[in-house]
Design a protein around this motif. Structure first.
Motif: not given
Length: 135
Positions: A22-28, A31-35, A41-44
């Protein structure tokens, strides 16, 4: 597999893994990031945990169909568990050939394969490169 098809496989696998985590999603068709998960990304450590938790959901991307269907496509969960158990059982790098053998031993006994030739089984000698167990 050509170099470009191998690269496409790896890219597809990464995208499917990011979607499963659930880091990326598809729309239309895009590929879009899941906000809400961008913070990972700042918490390895959390990102690693999220990606690890997504492993069981990426079986179809890992076991793409080819000339013959992989046994792993039907037994991905069993093969993944065997692989992870082998990696967790040691603190040293594990040869890829050992990992291949562990998965094969976990999955193949479920099938009758006695009459198949090695080329039909897709048996190949795995490289002796090692992989880390994540420690």
């Amino acid at each position: 597999m050509t170099k470009s098809s191998e690269e496409l496989y790896h890219l597809t696998l990464l995208v499917e893994w990011a979607k499963a985590a659930r880091l990326l999603r598809t729309a239309g068709g895009r590929l879009l990031p899941v906000k809400k998960n961008a913070r990972l990304l700042d918490r390895p450590d959390e990102l690693r945990g999220t990606l690890f938790a997504a492993l069981p959901r990426i079986g179809p991307a890992v076991t793409v169909s080819g000339r013959l269907e992989s046994l792993l496509s039907h037994e991905y969960g069993r093969g993944l568990r065997a692989l992870l158990q082998r990696l967790y059982a040691t603190t040293v790098p594990v040869p890829l050939s050992d990992l291949h053998d562990v998965v094969w031993q976990a999955v193949s006994p479920l099938y009758v394969l006695d009459d198949l030739s090695p080329d039909r089984l897709g048996i190949c000698v795995a490289p002796t490169t090692t992989t880390s167990n994540g420690s």
